[in-house]
Design a protein around this motif. Structure first.
Motif, short mmCIF file in Angstrom:
data_model
loop_
_atom_site.label_atom_id
_atom_site.label_comp_id
_atom_site.label_asym_id
_atom_site.label_seq_id
_atom_site.Cartn_x
_atom_site.Cartn_y
_atom_site.Cartn_z
N ARG A 187 0.81 -1.22 0.00
CA ARG A 187 0.00 0.00 0.00
C ARG A 187 0.85 1.28 0.00
O ARG A 187 0.36 2.34 -0.37
N SER A 188 2.10 1.16 0.43
CA SER A 188 2.96 2.35 0.45
C SER A 188 3.87 2.43 -0.77
O SER A 188 4.83 3.21 -0.79
N GLY A 189 3.59 1.60 -1.80
CA GLY A 189 4.35 1.67 -3.04
C GLY A 189 5.67 0.93 -3.01
O GLY A 189 6.54 1.18 -3.86
N ARG A 190 5.83 -0.02 -2.09
CA ARG A 190 7.07 -0.80 -1.99
C ARG A 190 6.80 -2.23 -2.45
O ARG A 190 6.92 -3.19 -1.70
N ALA A 191 6.41 -2.34 -3.71
CA ALA A 191 6.00 -3.65 -4.24
C ALA A 191 7.13 -4.66 -4.16
O ALA A 191 6.90 -5.85 -3.86
N GLU A 192 8.36 -4.24 -4.44
CA GLU A 192 9.48 -5.17 -4.42
C GLU A 192 9.73 -5.71 -3.00
O GLU A 192 9.97 -6.90 -2.81
N ALA A 193 9.64 -4.80 -2.02
CA ALA A 193 9.81 -5.24 -0.64
C ALA A 193 8.72 -6.21 -0.23
O ALA A 193 8.97 -7.20 0.48
N ALA A 194 7.50 -5.95 -0.70
CA ALA A 194 6.39 -6.86 -0.39
C ALA A 194 6.64 -8.24 -0.98
O ALA A 194 6.44 -9.27 -0.31
#
Length: 912
Positions: free
Chosen positions: A723-730
């Motif tokens: 949700r915070s725009g950290r798709a790679e971290a997710a």
């Protein structure tokens, strides 16, 4: 204020007001000290409120043979009415009341005169006679009153008396109404103790409740006789009696023959009045004759079924001991030691009590007995026995070691952590210089639990363990306990740099650790890297808790299961530990058991029960000075507050945890604070803040060793990252969870891992969400499951599958409403409106079907029962309820009745 006497006060109020029909006499019976006199005083006060005149008397034991003594006392205030009586009655009453000389009137004349005087005194008004301690009422007074009262049924004259149970008094035998005043129940006894003695520790209160057995006088008097040292009460094996309690209990023994008192002392010291021991004693010459007077006096009785000797009240046992001499007690213990020749533990205990000086052989026996008592769950006696072993130790080193061991047991079991320093101060300085592992263990436990000083505690234990190993190894049990403490130190530290030395100590000192050590070192402190074999061993250990009474083992094994969602399997053993703590046993383990139940309550959605058990747990932590353990309770309360949107509590608890942890370098408590704030931020859609807090506990994409709390934030971190725009971290974190095999650790973690995969890989989200919701048994984890329903509904809405989206979103909203999770409910409602929920937003009128569902839910029906009655599926019922909650502006099922009543303008729907 009378505690727990609502029923009696209602009865007395009606009796005084004349609302008990033809009953003109009420006899209160009960054991000594149960509160009969207090009730009489309360009745007199009630009479004053109603304008009822009162005549009262208290019978006295030394006046029991005085003719008309009590009647004289009772009727003295009415002496002015005597002159209005007819001559025979007037003369009789003057003699009875001592105002004239003459022959004592016969019983018939005295009764008739009493009747006439009472009628004259009362006139047309109400009159209440109150007589206390009727068991000592002289017979002539009793017969005169009974004669009169049997002929006063047509008047407003009433008699209220109090008498000891089974006294055989004339009023009870005459068939008048009797009300038995029962002892207080445990809850009320606890309230009374808290009100009268708010500073008493929980363990002391439990012991007092057990010995007082609901007797109010005992509850109020026993604490007065206790020795208070450093703000804590010292509890002997037999509680001392105050003068008032001696009058009630001990005085009943003084009139017994000396041989009978010796016999009772023998029975008390035997413990639990064992039938076999009693039989052995009774087999001696005159044994049965010695017991008979106590049986006739109603002090004891022999249960015909079990053969056990039972005292009428536990405090009679204290009275027996108090009336004995030291020599008599030692002699009884020597006799018991001979009887228990074939029971080494009990023989050693009695020899220890009979000993008059140091004896190493006996001290060693008592040390072994203490260990057996510990594993049998007898916490208080285990500690006391170890202290006795220390007292009997001739060698200074042994005395110090055993004293330190007793101090540690007191801290570990009964919560007397503040006594550790006091006990260690009694040891010579030469023996406490760091070489004794027992001393180091006791001191380190105190430092860890009261100060949170993990650095000093770990250095002390590691050094002592090295010294112990260099000297050829010491007591394996003390070594094991030291390693347990090191594991907790490592857990609370949350620091990687502490673990190499701790692991080295485990490997070096104890190559084959106990099962609790292995479980805590694996599933508890490092569950992610624990092998399947250890999980099998954990499950077996959990199953075995059904058969153990050892509170330390129960709590440790349950703790090992905390991060693997298995506490629900051992709620019954944990409750046993809590009950033992309530009775004054292992209070320190009880507070941990309470918080472990709260742990399970959070994930299972029993949040109201969580608040109840953590309230008690946190109170105990404060009372016993266990601030580190309190961190777990604050975490659980903070998580509920975060889920319910209670920002003030979130801020307060989060700050408390952080401020206490920071100067002590307790990273785990700091992680608790981050977890609370992360959950609060997620519920309020502050996803950047949520990610920052979650990543503080464990960085994305990796599961660090010795960071077990990361398992509670898998979904939180993944959602916050997406949700915070950290798709790679997710993606990294979701994939790391799968690669680490979290799905194999518990059904809840399998559900969470699949949901994280669904969030991190949108192309596969539907399959992953369905897989998450299909994991068997996950309905138990209601909050996590509702979150996944919400996330799935959000994804379906974005995929334009609005009908399916509404289904999942409605389910989530209903669960959030029932939990009171307001921020999450708002998220679900917002999504429902975006999905085109019928009638939303703003339509507040309930449809006929919604009204029917709401009324049945307000009546307490479950969703399944409502569905069966209205021919709907449980899921459809959930959807209707969600609509109802939204339209009524409520978040809890319990608010339905009042809300429906408000809308209808009446007292509420006519529901069962």
């Amino acid at each position: 204020m009378l505690f727990g006497r609502e029923a009696e006060m209602d009865l007395l109020t009606r009796f005084v007001a004349g609302e008990c029909g033809a009953d003109g006499v009420l006899v209160l019976t009960g054991e000594p000290g149960v509160g009969k006199t207090a009730l009489l005083h309360a009745a007199i006060e009630v009479a004053g409120w109603h304008g009822v005149r009162v005549l009262r008397a208290g019978a006295l034991e030394f006046e029991a043979d005085t003719q008309f003594g009590a009647l004289n006392q009772l009727l003295q205030p009415a002496i002015d009415c005597v002159d209005a009586l007819a001559e025979p009655h007037r003369e009789a009453m003057r003699v009875v009341m001592g105002s004239a000389a003459g022959p004592v009137p016969g019983q018939l004349l005295a009764g008739a005169a009493t009747l006439a005087l009472l009628r004259t005194c009362a006139g047309d008004a109400a009159l209440l006679l109150v007589v206390d301690d009727v068991q000592w009422l002289d017979l002539s007074s009793a017969m005169a009153l009974i004669y009169a009262l049997r002929r006063l049924s047509d008047t407003n004259i009433r008699l209220l008396t109090a008498v000891r149970t089974d006294s055989g008094d004339a009023f009870t035998r005459s068939g008048f109404r009797v009300h038995d005043v029962r002892p207080l129940d445990d809850r009320t006894a606890e309230e009374l103790l808290r009100s009268a003695f708010p500073a008493l520790p929980t363990g002391v209160r439990g012991r007092l409740r057990a010995d007082a057995r609901g007797n109010p006088l005992a509850l109020l008097e026993l604490p007065v006789a206790l020795e208070i040292e450093g703000g804590r009460a010292r509890l002997p094996e037999m509680l001392p009696l105050t003068r008032r309690l001696q009058q009630v209990f001990a005085d009943r023994l003084r009139y017994l023959p000396a041989g009978t008192r010796r016999m009772l002392l023998f029975a008390v010291l035997a413990g639990a009045e064992d039938a076999v021991v009693l039989g052995a004693r009774l087999a001696t010459p005159d044994g049965r004759d010695e017991l008979a007077p106590a049986e006739r006096a109603g002090i004891v009785r022999t249960d015909p079924r079990t053969g056990r000797l039972e005292f009428r009240h536990p405090l009679l046992r204290s009275a027996v001991v108090e009336l004995s001499t030291g020599a008599e007690r030692r002699n009884a213990h020597r006799l018991l030691a001979d009887i228990f020749a074939d029971a080494p533990s009990r023989r050693a205990w009695h020899l220890g009590q009979a000993a008059a000086g140091p004896d190493e052989e006996l001290a060693g026996l008592l040390e072994s007995v203490s260990r057996r008592m510990l594993h049998a769950g007898d916490s208080v006696r285990a500690t006391a026995t170890m202290l006795r072993a220390a007292e009997l130790s001739p060698a200074e080193s042994d005395r110090v070691r055993r004293t330190a061991r007793a101090a540690y047991l007191g801290s570990l079991l009964t919560g007397e952590v503040s006594d550790t320093a006091r006990l260690l101060r009694t040891a010579p300085e030469s023996a406490t210089g760091g070489r004794s592992l027992a001393v180091a263990l006791a001191a380190a436990y105190q430092l860890l639990n009261t100060e949170g000083d993990i650095a000093t505690a770990s250095r002390m234990l590691l050094a002592a363990l090295r010294n112990d190993a260099d000297s050829g190894g010491g007591d394996p049990e003390i070594v094991s306990e030291a390693l347990h403490s090191l594991l907790y130190i490592g857990f609370y530290s949350g620091r990687d740099d502490m673990w190499p030395e701790i692991r080295a100590a485990l490997d070096r000192v104890l190559p084959e650790p106990s099962d609790t050590l292995a479980l805590l070192a694996g599933p508890f402190v490092d569950p992610v890297h624990t092998g399947a074999k250890v999980l099998t061993e954990l499950d077996a250990a959990l199953d075995d808790l059904r058969f153990t009474s050892d509170p330390v083992r129960i709590v440790r094994v349950a703790t090992a299961a905390a991060y693997l969602d298995r506490i629900g399997r051992v709620r019954e053993p944990l409750q046993r530990v809590i009950d033992d703590g309530h009775d004054g046993g292992a209070v320190a383990r009880a507070l941990e058991a309470l918080l472990l139940l709260g742990n399970d309550d959070f994930f299972s959605g029993a949040w109201d029960h969580l608040i109840e058990v953590t309230d008690e747990g946190l109170r105990l932590c404060d009372e016993l000075d266990y601030p580190v353990t309190a961190g777990s309770g604050k975490l659980l309360r903070g998580l509920v507050a975060a889920a319910r949107g209670d920002d003030a509590t979130v801020e307060r608890l989060g700050e408390q945890l952080l401020m206490w942890a920071a100067p002590r370098n307790l990273l785990t408590l700091a992680h608790y604070s981050s977890h609370i704030r992360c959950l609060y931020a997620l519920g309020n859609s502050a996803f950047t803040d949520a990610f920052r807090h979650a990543a503080t506990v464990n960085p994305p994409g990796v599961f660090l060793p010795h960071r077990p709390h990361a398992l509670w934030l898998v979904l939180d971190l993944t959602e916050a990252a997406v949700r915070s725009g950290r798709a790679e971290a997710a993606r990294e974190h979701a994939d790391a969870a799968k690669a680490a095999g979290l799905e194999d650790l518990s059904p809840r973690l399998a559900m969470i891992t699949s949901a994280a995969q669904a969030l991190a890989h949108p192309a596969e989200s539907r399959i992953a969400f369905e897989r998450a919701l299909a994991v068997p048994g996950t309905e138990r984890w209601v909050f996590d499951r509702a979150r996944i329903e919400l996330l799935y509904g959000e994804q379906l809405r974005r995929d334009r599958a609005t009908a399916a989206a509404r289904d999942h979103l409605s389910t989530a909203a209903t669960i959030f409403a029932e939990l009171g999770a307001v921020p999450w409910l708002r998220r679900a409602q917002s999504e429902l409106r975006a999905a085109g929920e019928p009638g939303a937003p703003g339509a507040t009128a309930l449809t006929p079907r919604e009204q029917a569902v709401a009324e049945l839910a307000a009546a307490g029906r479950t969703n399944k029962q409502i569905g069966e009655e209205l021919f709907l599926s449980a899921r459809t019922v959930s959807t209707h309820l969600q609509h109802v909650f939204h339209k009524l502006g409520i978040t809890r099922r319990g608010a339905l009745r009042d809300s429906l009543a408000t809308r209808s303008g009446g007292p509420g729907p006519n529901i069962e």
